[in-house]
Design an enzyme around this catalytic site. Structure first.
Site, PDB file in Angstrom:
ATOM      1  CG  ASP A  31      -2.048   0.780   1.103  1.00  0.00           C
ATOM      2  OD1 ASP A  31      -3.195   0.372   1.252  1.00  0.00           O
ATOM      3  OD2 ASP A  31      -1.772   2.281   0.770  1.00  0.00           O
ATOM      4  CG  ASN A  32       0.080   4.682  -2.579  1.00  0.00           C
ATOM      5  OD1 ASN A  32      -0.777   4.360  -1.976  1.00  0.00           O
ATOM      6  ND2 ASN A  32      -0.028   5.213  -3.833  1.00  0.00           N
ATOM      7  CG  LEU A  33       0.895   4.035   3.868  1.00  0.00           C
ATOM      8  CD1 LEU A  33       2.099   4.285   5.032  1.00  0.00           C
ATOM      9  CD2 LEU A  33       0.019   2.974   4.444  1.00  0.00           C
ATOM     10  CB  SER A  34      -2.325   7.582  -1.805  1.00  0.00           C
ATOM     11  OG  SER A  34      -3.129   6.528  -2.095  1.00  0.00           O
ATOM     12  CG  ASP A  58       2.337   3.681  -6.368  1.00  0.00           C
ATOM     13  OD1 ASP A  58       1.540   3.141  -7.326  1.00  0.00           O
ATOM     14  OD2 ASP A  58       2.001   4.963  -6.186  1.00  0.00           O
ATOM     15  CB  SER A 124     -17.745  -0.491  -7.955  1.00  0.00           C
ATOM     16  OG  SER A 124     -18.799   0.159  -7.647  1.00  0.00           O
ATOM     17  CB  THR A 126     -19.909   2.529  -9.896  1.00  0.00           C
ATOM     18  OG1 THR A 126     -20.002   3.732 -10.911  1.00  0.00           O
ATOM     19  CG2 THR A 126     -18.621   1.902 -10.509  1.00  0.00           C
ATOM     20  CE1 TYR A 149     -13.572   3.667  -7.728  1.00  0.00           C
ATOM     21  CE2 TYR A 149     -15.749   3.959  -7.982  1.00  0.00           C
ATOM     22  CZ  TYR A 149     -14.741   3.314  -7.556  1.00  0.00           C
ATOM     23  OH  TYR A 149     -14.887   2.105  -6.623  1.00  0.00           O
ATOM     24  CE  LYS A 153     -12.899   0.083  -8.465  1.00  0.00           C
ATOM     25  NZ  LYS A 153     -11.516  -0.411  -7.963  1.00  0.00           N
ATOM     26  CE1 TYR A 177     -15.578  -6.379  -3.376  1.00  0.00           C
ATOM     27  CE2 TYR A 177     -14.467  -4.129  -3.177  1.00  0.00           C
ATOM     28  CZ  TYR A 177     -14.605  -5.506  -3.164  1.00  0.00           C
ATOM     29  OH  TYR A 177     -13.403  -6.089  -2.777  1.00  0.00           O
ATOM     30  NE  ARG A 231     -26.738   4.958  -4.062  1.00  0.00           N
ATOM     31  CZ  ARG A 231     -27.420   5.576  -4.532  1.00  0.00           C
ATOM     32  NH1 ARG A 231     -28.992   5.122  -4.699  1.00  0.00           N
ATOM     33  NH2 ARG A 231     -27.230   6.449  -5.362  1.00  0.00           N
TER      34      ARG A 231
HETATM   35  P1  NAD Z   1      -9.442   2.703   0.422  1.00  0.00           P
HETATM   36  O1  NAD Z   1      -8.911   3.875  -0.025  1.00  0.00           O
HETATM   37  O2  NAD Z   1      -9.748   2.746   1.966  1.00  0.00           O
HETATM   38  O3  NAD Z   1      -8.375   1.622   0.214  1.00  0.00           O
HETATM   39  C1  NAD Z   1      -7.766   1.764  -1.023  1.00  0.00           C
HETATM   40  C2  NAD Z   1      -6.212   1.387  -0.374  1.00  0.00           C
HETATM   41  O4  NAD Z   1      -5.650   1.224  -1.783  1.00  0.00           O
HETATM   42  C3  NAD Z   1      -5.701   2.672   0.422  1.00  0.00           C
HETATM   43  O5  NAD Z   1      -5.079   2.149   1.296  1.00  0.00           O
HETATM   44  C4  NAD Z   1      -4.700   3.415  -0.620  1.00  0.00           C
HETATM   45  O6  NAD Z   1      -3.551   4.036   0.106  1.00  0.00           O
HETATM   46  C5  NAD Z   1      -4.304   2.406  -1.467  1.00  0.00           C
HETATM   47  N1  NAD Z   1      -3.656   2.639  -2.990  1.00  0.00           N
HETATM   48  C6  NAD Z   1      -4.310   3.556  -3.894  1.00  0.00           C
HETATM   49  N2  NAD Z   1      -3.639   3.628  -4.915  1.00  0.00           N
HETATM   50  C7  NAD Z   1      -2.516   2.969  -4.620  1.00  0.00           C
HETATM   51  C8  NAD Z   1      -1.204   2.574  -5.479  1.00  0.00           C
HETATM   52  N3  NAD Z   1      -1.204   2.860  -6.594  1.00  0.00           N
HETATM   53  N4  NAD Z   1      -0.449   1.825  -4.853  1.00  0.00           N
HETATM   54  C9  NAD Z   1      -0.423   1.154  -3.733  1.00  0.00           C
HETATM   55  N5  NAD Z   1      -1.715   1.439  -2.678  1.00  0.00           N
HETATM   56  C10 NAD Z   1      -2.689   2.316  -3.401  1.00  0.00           C
HETATM   57  O7  NAD Z   1     -10.688   2.121  -0.317  1.00  0.00           O
HETATM   58  P2  NAD Z   1     -11.879   0.997   0.055  1.00  0.00           P
HETATM   59  O8  NAD Z   1     -12.976   1.510   0.370  1.00  0.00           O
HETATM   60  O9  NAD Z   1     -11.076  -0.088   0.826  1.00  0.00           O
HETATM   61  O10 NAD Z   1     -11.811   0.380  -1.480  1.00  0.00           O
HETATM   62  C11 NAD Z   1     -10.992  -0.680  -1.781  1.00  0.00           C
HETATM   63  C12 NAD Z   1     -11.300  -1.090  -3.318  1.00  0.00           C
HETATM   64  O11 NAD Z   1     -12.808  -1.564  -3.415  1.00  0.00           O
HETATM   65  C13 NAD Z   1     -11.062   0.255  -4.236  1.00  0.00           C
HETATM   66  O12 NAD Z   1     -10.544  -0.562  -5.479  1.00  0.00           O
HETATM   67  C14 NAD Z   1     -12.627   0.666  -4.270  1.00  0.00           C
HETATM   68  O13 NAD Z   1     -12.557   1.417  -5.611  1.00  0.00           O
HETATM   69  C15 NAD Z   1     -13.454  -0.474  -4.366  1.00  0.00           C
HETATM   70  N6  NAD Z   1     -14.608  -0.221  -3.985  1.00  0.00           N
HETATM   71  C16 NAD Z   1     -15.068   0.434  -3.042  1.00  0.00           C
HETATM   72  C17 NAD Z   1     -16.156   0.652  -2.575  1.00  0.00           C
HETATM   73  C18 NAD Z   1     -16.737   1.429  -1.086  1.00  0.00           C
HETATM   74  O14 NAD Z   1     -17.865   2.198  -1.122  1.00  0.00           O
HETATM   75  N7  NAD Z   1     -15.762   1.479  -0.390  1.00  0.00           N
HETATM   76  C19 NAD Z   1     -17.384   0.390  -3.325  1.00  0.00           C
HETATM   77  C20 NAD Z   1     -16.870  -0.330  -4.477  1.00  0.00           C
HETATM   78  C21 NAD Z   1     -15.670  -0.716  -4.756  1.00  0.00           C
HETATM   79  N1  UDP Z   2     -25.901  10.851   0.572  1.00  0.00           N
HETATM   80  C1  UDP Z   2     -26.312  11.792   1.147  1.00  0.00           C
HETATM   81  N2  UDP Z   2     -25.665  12.876   1.705  1.00  0.00           N
HETATM   82  C2  UDP Z   2     -24.320  12.531   1.870  1.00  0.00           C
HETATM   83  C3  UDP Z   2     -23.530  11.406   1.384  1.00  0.00           C
HETATM   84  C4  UDP Z   2     -24.561  10.678   0.620  1.00  0.00           C
HETATM   85  O1  UDP Z   2     -27.684  12.056   1.007  1.00  0.00           O
HETATM   86  O2  UDP Z   2     -23.649  13.374   2.575  1.00  0.00           O
HETATM   87  C5  UDP Z   2     -26.707   9.926  -0.218  1.00  0.00           C
HETATM   88  C6  UDP Z   2     -26.436   9.565  -1.764  1.00  0.00           C
HETATM   89  O3  UDP Z   2     -27.036  10.881  -2.317  1.00  0.00           O
HETATM   90  C7  UDP Z   2     -26.697   8.495  -2.196  1.00  0.00           C
HETATM   91  C8  UDP Z   2     -26.513   7.861  -0.742  1.00  0.00           C
HETATM   92  O4  UDP Z   2     -26.524   8.764   0.171  1.00  0.00           O
HETATM   93  O5  UDP Z   2     -28.213   8.309  -2.501  1.00  0.00           O
HETATM   94  C9  UDP Z   2     -25.288   6.526  -0.581  1.00  0.00           C
HETATM   95  O6  UDP Z   2     -24.011   7.605  -1.119  1.00  0.00           O
HETATM   96  P1  UDP Z   2     -22.738   7.095  -1.051  1.00  0.00           P
HETATM   97  O7  UDP Z   2     -21.772   8.381  -1.533  1.00  0.00           O
HETATM   98  O8  UDP Z   2     -22.503   6.703   0.403  1.00  0.00           O
HETATM   99  O9  UDP Z   2     -22.603   6.017  -1.875  1.00  0.00           O
HETATM  100  P2  UDP Z   2     -22.738   5.751  -3.506  1.00  0.00           P
HETATM  101  O10 UDP Z   2     -24.170   4.842  -3.512  1.00  0.00           O
HETATM  102  O11 UDP Z   2     -22.828   6.920  -4.006  1.00  0.00           O
HETATM  103  O12 UDP Z   2     -21.497   5.031  -3.837  1.00  0.00           O
END
Ligand code: NAD
Ligand code: UDP
Length: 331
Positions: A31-34, A58, A124, A126, A149, A153, A177, A231
């Site tokens: 993890d790059n800790l970004s 990274d 995702s 999405t 974003y 994906k 997810y 959701r």
């Molecule tokens: P997060 O940001 O908490 O974790 C992602 C980690 O990746 C972070 O610790 C960041 O430092 C690291 N990172 C980013 N770019 C990097 C790089 N180039 N090299 C090394 N490390 C890097 O996010 P999360 O919520 O744990 O999500 C994890 C994955 O799941 C992501 O790919 C995200 O897109 C996907 N995802 C998340 C959600 C959500 O709602 N949290 C929903 C759908 C998909």
């Molecule tokens: N939302 C909201 N207020 C906030 C953040 C999110 O009303 O401050 C709503 C957003 O419009 C969506 C739902 O909560 O209907 C979930 O949003 P989130 O950003 O958590 O996840 P998303 O489904 O966009 O990935």
């Protein structure tokens, strides 16, 4: 198994590392800790009694990855690393495409060089864009993503599918997810975004704590039961368990796609009410304009994962709210 977890100090990655260590896997985190902190490695150790190997590096750094694969004989990769802020991706598309896509291409190339062909990828919901109906099944069309974003994906799912066509040694899982919320019961790890949260649950917990004055609910004129967005909120520990279930199932080559959700849609107002019931804390809110790019409803049909993997989300919305609040209080 010796498993490389990219993004393993992040929100979902850290919960997954805990479950991997608990079942006896050897875990190496890169993890790059970004968007996370190194202290998470110690938190994982406190929970499990085992310290994962950690590399601050990274995934764009080919040499670093090469060293990790050579040193640890990695057998499988769970690939969480990526940038994930929807709004930021609109203003920084090049950074998002570079980090998420070039980063993944670099990882895949190094995996191939080291004969490691097992990959679980964080996708995702999405990728479904605006679904024609809900609940969403895995065979619904993908595309129509509304921000860079989401497009990363979508493209990465396509790239991974093409990769398998070119070389049938690959065993790939695309996990779509829905909305992970909540935290580990220890309160040692959870969702801890820097700055003002974009996502609903961390915003709600900060309002509950008094760090933010009130919640803005983005729109109450959607065609849903109460007008607010609906959701599929899933406890992050259930989501992490989905990764274990899929790893157990990846004995053959192929590309598999699974929705990881609960199959139940709750509105923003439902979530606020559940939070209030679970914690006894009133959440002040106002109704604001719709947020650009949001859709009315997004919830899963998770029956394929149950049928094929024997995985099903277990925890209730109130449990999700309580754990999110306990984590916020403790941090
Ligand atoms: P997060 O940001 O908490 O974790 C992602 C980690 O990746 C972070 O610790 C960041 O430092 C690291 N990172 C980013 N770019 C990097 C790089 N180039 N090299 C090394 N490390 C890097 O996010 P999360 O919520 O744990 O999500 C994890 C994955 O799941 C992501 O790919 C995200 O897109 C996907 N995802 C998340 C959600 C959500 O709602 N949290 C929903 C759908 C998909
Ligand atoms: N939302 C909201 N207020 C906030 C953040 C999110 O009303 O401050 C709503 C957003 O419009 C969506 C739902 O909560 O209907 C979930 O949003 P989130 O950003 O958590 O996840 P998303 O489904 O966009 O990935």
């Amino acid at each position: 198994m010796r498993i490389l977890v990219t993004g393993g100090t992040g929100y979902i990655g850290s919960h997954t590392c805990v479950q991997l260590l608990e079942r006896g896997d050897e875990v190496v985190i890169v993890d790059n800790l970004s968007n996370s902190k190194e202290i998470v490695v110690s938190s994982i150790e406190k929970i499990t009694g085992k310290r994962p190997v950690f590399y601050r590096a990274d995934i764009l750094d080919r040499e670093a990855l090469d060293t990790i694969f050579t040193t640890h004989g990695i057998e499988a990769v769970i690939h969480f690393a990526g940038l994930k802020a929807v709004g930021e991706s609109v203003s920084k598309p090049l950074e998002y495409y570079h980090n998420n896509i070039t980063g993944t291409l670099t990882l895949l190339d190094v995996m191939r060089e080291h004969n490691c062909f097992k990959l679980v990828f964080s996708s995702s919901a999405t990728v479904y864009g605006t679904p024609a109906s809900v609940p969403i099944r895995e065979d619904f069309p993908t595309g129509g993503t509304t921000n860079p974003y989401g497009t990363t994906k979508l493209y990465l799912e396509r790239i991974l599918s093409d990769l398998f066509v070119s070389d049938d040694r690959w065993s790939i899982a695309l996990l779509r997810y829905f909305n992970p919320i909540g935290a580990h019961e220890s309160c040692l790890i959870g969702d801890n975004p820097n700055g003002i949260p974009n996502n609903l649950m961390p915003y709600v917990t900060r309002v509950a704590k008094g760090t933010l004055p009130q919640l803005s609910i983005y729109g109450n004129d959607y065609p849903t039961h109460d007008g607010t967005g609906v959701r599929d909120f899933i406890h992050v520990e259930d989501l992490a368990a989905g990764h274990i279930a899929v790893l157990n199932h990846m004995t053959d080559a192929g590309v598999r796609v699974y929705n990881l959700g609960t199959g139940v849609g709750y509105s923003v107002l439902d979530l606020v009410a559940a939070f209030e019931r679970a914690t006894g804390i009133k959440i002040p809110y106002r109704i604001a304009d719709r947020r650009p790019g949001d859709i009315a409803e997004c919830w899963s049909d998770p029956s394929k994962a149950e049928r094929e993997l024997g995985w099903k989300a277990q925890r209730t919305l109130e449990e999700m709210c309580r754990s999110a609040w306990n984590f916020e209080k403790a941090n």
